[in-house]
Write an enzyme that holds these catalytic residues in place. Sequence first.
Site, PDB file in Angstrom:
ATOM      1  N   VAL A  11       0.826  -1.213   0.000  1.00 34.50           N
ATOM      2  CA  VAL A  11       0.000   0.000   0.000  1.00 34.50           C
ATOM      3  C   VAL A  11       0.860   1.264   0.000  1.00 34.50           C
ATOM      4  O   VAL A  11       0.624   2.192  -0.779  1.00 34.50           O
ATOM      5  CB  VAL A  11      -0.952  -0.009   1.228  1.00 34.50           C
ATOM      6  CG1 VAL A  11      -1.581   1.352   1.456  1.00 34.50           C
ATOM      7  CG2 VAL A  11      -2.036  -1.053   1.009  1.00 34.50           C
ATOM      8  N   GLU A 154      -4.564  -5.518  -4.912  1.00 39.23           N
ATOM      9  CA  GLU A 154      -3.281  -5.975  -5.434  1.00 39.23           C
ATOM     10  C   GLU A 154      -3.507  -6.557  -6.822  1.00 39.23           C
ATOM     11  O   GLU A 154      -4.512  -7.190  -7.094  1.00 39.23           O
ATOM     12  CB  GLU A 154      -2.665  -7.026  -4.505  1.00 39.23           C
ATOM     13  CG  GLU A 154      -2.138  -6.405  -3.227  1.00 39.23           C
ATOM     14  CD  GLU A 154      -1.601  -7.443  -2.246  1.00 39.23           C
ATOM     15  OE1 GLU A 154      -1.276  -8.560  -2.655  1.00 39.23           O
ATOM     16  OE2 GLU A 154      -1.525  -7.106  -1.049  1.00 39.23           O
ATOM     17  N   PHE A 251     -17.749 -10.021  -8.078  1.00 39.57           N
ATOM     18  CA  PHE A 251     -17.556 -10.899  -6.914  1.00 39.57           C
ATOM     19  C   PHE A 251     -18.574 -12.027  -6.842  1.00 39.57           C
ATOM     20  O   PHE A 251     -18.932 -12.477  -5.768  1.00 39.57           O
ATOM     21  CB  PHE A 251     -17.576 -10.068  -5.612  1.00 39.57           C
ATOM     22  CG  PHE A 251     -16.216  -9.503  -5.294  1.00 39.57           C
ATOM     23  CD1 PHE A 251     -15.708  -8.468  -6.037  1.00 39.57           C
ATOM     24  CD2 PHE A 251     -15.438 -10.032  -4.287  1.00 39.57           C
ATOM     25  CE1 PHE A 251     -14.436  -7.970  -5.787  1.00 39.57           C
ATOM     26  CE2 PHE A 251     -14.175  -9.547  -4.027  1.00 39.57           C
ATOM     27  CZ  PHE A 251     -13.671  -8.506  -4.782  1.00 39.57           C
ATOM     28  N   LEU A 252     -19.031 -12.477  -7.994  1.00 45.02           N
ATOM     29  CA  LEU A 252     -19.970 -13.607  -8.006  1.00 45.02           C
ATOM     30  C   LEU A 252     -19.377 -14.772  -8.790  1.00 45.02           C
ATOM     31  O   LEU A 252     -20.084 -15.464  -9.518  1.00 45.02           O
ATOM     32  CB  LEU A 252     -21.321 -13.185  -8.596  1.00 45.02           C
ATOM     33  CG  LEU A 252     -22.181 -12.304  -7.699  1.00 45.02           C
ATOM     34  CD1 LEU A 252     -23.517 -11.982  -8.368  1.00 45.02           C
ATOM     35  CD2 LEU A 252     -22.438 -12.951  -6.331  1.00 45.02           C
ATOM     36  N   CYS A 262      -6.044  -9.131   3.188  1.00 45.70           N
ATOM     37  CA  CYS A 262      -7.085  -8.252   3.745  1.00 45.70           C
ATOM     38  C   CYS A 262      -8.359  -8.970   4.203  1.00 45.70           C
ATOM     39  O   CYS A 262      -8.712  -8.904   5.379  1.00 45.70           O
ATOM     40  CB  CYS A 262      -7.436  -7.166   2.738  1.00 45.70           C
ATOM     41  SG  CYS A 262      -6.073  -6.028   2.445  1.00 45.70           S
ATOM     42  N   LYS A 265      -8.262 -11.368   7.422  1.00 46.22           N
ATOM     43  CA  LYS A 265      -7.955 -10.695   8.692  1.00 46.22           C
ATOM     44  C   LYS A 265      -9.001  -9.620   9.020  1.00 46.22           C
ATOM     45  O   LYS A 265      -9.367  -9.457  10.178  1.00 46.22           O
ATOM     46  CB  LYS A 265      -6.535 -10.115   8.669  1.00 46.22           C
ATOM     47  CG  LYS A 265      -6.378  -8.743   8.071  1.00 46.22           C
ATOM     48  CD  LYS A 265      -4.979  -8.184   8.279  1.00 46.22           C
ATOM     49  CE  LYS A 265      -4.709  -6.979   7.406  1.00 46.22           C
ATOM     50  NZ  LYS A 265      -5.393  -5.749   7.791  1.00 46.22           N
TER      51      LYS A 265
HETATM   52  N1  LIG Z   1      -2.213  -5.110   0.572  1.00 46.30           N
HETATM   53  C1  LIG Z   1      -3.412  -4.688   0.238  1.00 46.30           C
HETATM   54  O1  LIG Z   1      -3.975  -5.074  -0.782  1.00 46.30           O
HETATM   55  C2  LIG Z   1      -4.116  -3.674   1.093  1.00 46.30           C
HETATM   56  C3  LIG Z   1      -5.221  -2.984   0.569  1.00 46.30           C
HETATM   57  C4  LIG Z   1      -5.865  -2.042   1.373  1.00 46.30           C
HETATM   58  C5  LIG Z   1      -5.412  -1.833   2.669  1.00 46.30           C
HETATM   59  N2  LIG Z   1      -4.345  -2.544   3.154  1.00 46.30           N
HETATM   60  C6  LIG Z   1      -3.893  -2.248   4.508  1.00 46.30           C
HETATM   61  O2  LIG Z   1      -2.742  -1.406   4.400  1.00 46.30           O
HETATM   62  C7  LIG Z   1      -1.810  -1.688   5.459  1.00 46.30           C
HETATM   63  C8  LIG Z   1      -0.461  -2.053   4.872  1.00 46.30           C
HETATM   64  O3  LIG Z   1      -0.577  -3.242   4.145  1.00 46.30           O
HETATM   65  P1  LIG Z   1       0.577  -3.764   3.178  1.00 46.30           P
HETATM   66  O4  LIG Z   1       0.025  -4.927   2.455  1.00 46.30           O
HETATM   67  O5  LIG Z   1       1.120  -2.613   2.423  1.00 46.30           O
HETATM   68  O6  LIG Z   1       1.653  -4.242   4.275  1.00 46.30           O
HETATM   69  P2  LIG Z   1       3.182  -4.618   4.026  1.00 46.30           P
HETATM   70  O7  LIG Z   1       3.539  -5.559   5.104  1.00 46.30           O
HETATM   71  O8  LIG Z   1       3.399  -4.985   2.601  1.00 46.30           O
HETATM   72  O9  LIG Z   1       3.962  -3.242   4.254  1.00 46.30           O
HETATM   73  C9  LIG Z   1       4.159  -2.633   5.511  1.00 46.30           C
HETATM   74  C10 LIG Z   1       5.539  -2.000   5.499  1.00 46.30           C
HETATM   75  O10 LIG Z   1       5.674  -1.172   6.642  1.00 46.30           O
HETATM   76  C11 LIG Z   1       7.014  -1.254   7.088  1.00 46.30           C
HETATM   77  N3  LIG Z   1       7.066  -0.750   8.471  1.00 46.30           N
HETATM   78  C12 LIG Z   1       6.431  -1.242   9.553  1.00 46.30           C
HETATM   79  N4  LIG Z   1       6.674  -0.465  10.632  1.00 46.30           N
HETATM   80  C13 LIG Z   1       7.457   0.546  10.212  1.00 46.30           C
HETATM   81  C14 LIG Z   1       8.045   1.678  10.855  1.00 46.30           C
HETATM   82  N5  LIG Z   1       7.849   1.921  12.149  1.00 46.30           N
HETATM   83  N6  LIG Z   1       8.827   2.490  10.131  1.00 46.30           N
HETATM   84  C15 LIG Z   1       9.050   2.254   8.823  1.00 46.30           C
HETATM   85  N7  LIG Z   1       8.523   1.225   8.158  1.00 46.30           N
HETATM   86  C16 LIG Z   1       7.724   0.375   8.841  1.00 46.30           C
HETATM   87  C17 LIG Z   1       7.375  -2.713   6.900  1.00 46.30           C
HETATM   88  O11 LIG Z   1       8.773  -2.923   6.848  1.00 46.30           O
HETATM   89  C18 LIG Z   1       6.693  -3.011   5.559  1.00 46.30           C
HETATM   90  O12 LIG Z   1       7.554  -2.792   4.474  1.00 46.30           O
HETATM   91  C19 LIG Z   1      -2.461  -2.808   6.271  1.00 46.30           C
HETATM   92  O13 LIG Z   1      -3.170  -2.243   7.335  1.00 46.30           O
HETATM   93  C20 LIG Z   1      -3.417  -3.452   5.296  1.00 46.30           C
HETATM   94  O14 LIG Z   1      -4.499  -4.082   5.934  1.00 46.30           O
HETATM   95  C21 LIG Z   1      -3.693  -3.442   2.402  1.00 46.30           C
END
Ligand SMILES: NC(=O)c1ccc[n+]([C@@H]2O[C@H](COP(=O)([O-])OP(=O)(O)OC[C@H]3O[C@@H](n4cnc5c(N)ncnc54)[C@H](O)[C@@H]3O)[C@@H](O)[C@H]2O)c1
Length: 447
Positions: A11, A154, A251-252, A262, A265
């Site tokens: 994200v 994604e 989504f069907l 996502c 969880k």
């Molecule tokens: N992946 C998806 O499709 C998606 C879609 C919508 C929302 N989200 C939400 O977005 C959020 C992030 O998801 P993601 O898939 O990008 O996670 P991810 O694990 O790919 O990325 C998180 C990043 O944050 C970094 N990080 C953590 N703590 C840190 C800090 N204190 N300082 C610097 N860097 C730090 C980690 O090293 C990691 O690279 C989650 O809450 C998820 O539920 C994800």
Amino acid sequence: MKIAMIGTGYVGLVTGACLAHIGHEIICVDHDQSKISALKNGEIPIYEPGLDKVVADSIASGNLTFTTELTEAVEAVGTIFIAVGTPPAADGRSDLTQVEAAAKQIAKAANGSKIVVIKSTVPVGTCRRVGRILGKHGEDHEFHVASNPEFLREGNAVDDFMNPDRIVVGTDSDKSEAAMRDIYQRFEAQDVPFVSTNLETSELIKYSANAFLAAKVAFINEMSNLCDATGANVEDLSLGIGLDERIGKAFLKPGPGYGGSCFPKDTLALTILAQEADAPSRIIESVVDSNSNHIRRLGRKIAEFCADSWGLDYQHPLIDKRIAVLGLAFKANTDDIRSAASTVIAPLLIKQGASVIGYDPEASEAALDAIDHIETTTDMDEALEGADAVVILTEWENIKSIDWSKKKKLLKSPVIIDLRNLFDPDQMAELNIQYSSLGRPLTGNRR
Ligand SMILES: NC(=O)c1ccc[n+]([C@@H]2O[C@H](COP(=O)([O-])OP(=O)(O)OC[C@H]3O[C@@H](n4cnc5c(N)ncnc54)[C@H](O)[C@@H]3O)[C@@H](O)[C@H]2O)c1
């Protein structure tokens, strides 16, 4: 606007690069040194179509930089996004350790008034909690917290960011609302709806949206089981109900249950949130159960179909059989295997004595780390060679377009269990392939 993005994962990287692309000056921060070094060298640490170009263009324009130095980034900007992970804790709640740690670091690094935007998916009340952390650890400065949930998918993330259905923003001050409108001005100017609400509603919108979509997936999977049991056809059923605008076609499509980082969880976290708020959601609790039952049921379906096809008894048909699993990522066009069907189904097959070789063009390496005793490859023929059965889990384009008249000769026995309904049962029957899919009547009985 000058913005720091804390967390450069799926994200954070997409959001940071796209915000830079539309003219903001973005500093992407991550404490993972290898990720930042790769990005500085022009390498994209995740597989996401189109992201390489947006990142390269934004670096070239001078709008996008990368660092591990959170303090320097926070000092240099007025607005900070938190896009760190919120993985499930052991009890199913959202683990907010990363969000809280980032908030503390921001508070300590602050050199003046800051707007802190929570991009991560978080339970209701988290923005207020972050506000308290900021106040406690950065008492000399003024902080405004905003919620701005992300809806990108994604595999389609860049396009989703650039062409959003809506922007959702939760704020509790005019200052933070004005800042958010500024950041997304370009989209408002294109008539993208801007949903401005309070912090709690914004947080809950994200969970509700995911829960609703997960419910659609679980619903159609249950209908596909019912179709299997009654001779109805789930594809015609999807069309027949999806053409009703109140329902919609998206989504069907039945599949191996929802997965990814996502839906599993977020649905679970929402059920706990609702229980704790004394407003339990029986619907979402059932969706969670339905999805895990569905995946387990598919594990049994694979073994039973194999036993029938091989003429073995149902006791231990998979012992010493070689099963090729095509697709390990939780969906096509991503390398993400978090809560992917492969992480449940492959272990079920292995537990029953099969040796499993998994093919995926992008997720093979991640699957090798995540699934015990699996063998993986990025060469599809290697996976198919000598396989007693094939299980299809991900709808990658090159899996969809397999010409089974050619690939069949690689298999030891032509048995295919297609959990994405990618192929026509009639054509598979013509090729003398034992073929099973979801909710579609046996060959010769389709109309
Ligand atoms: N992946 C998806 O499709 C998606 C879609 C919508 C929302 N989200 C939400 O977005 C959020 C992030 O998801 P993601 O898939 O990008 O996670 P991810 O694990 O790919 O990325 C998180 C990043 O944050 C970094 N990080 C953590 N703590 C840190 C800090 N204190 N300082 C610097 N860097 C730090 C980690 O090293 C990691 O690279 C989650 O809450 C998820 O539920 C994800």
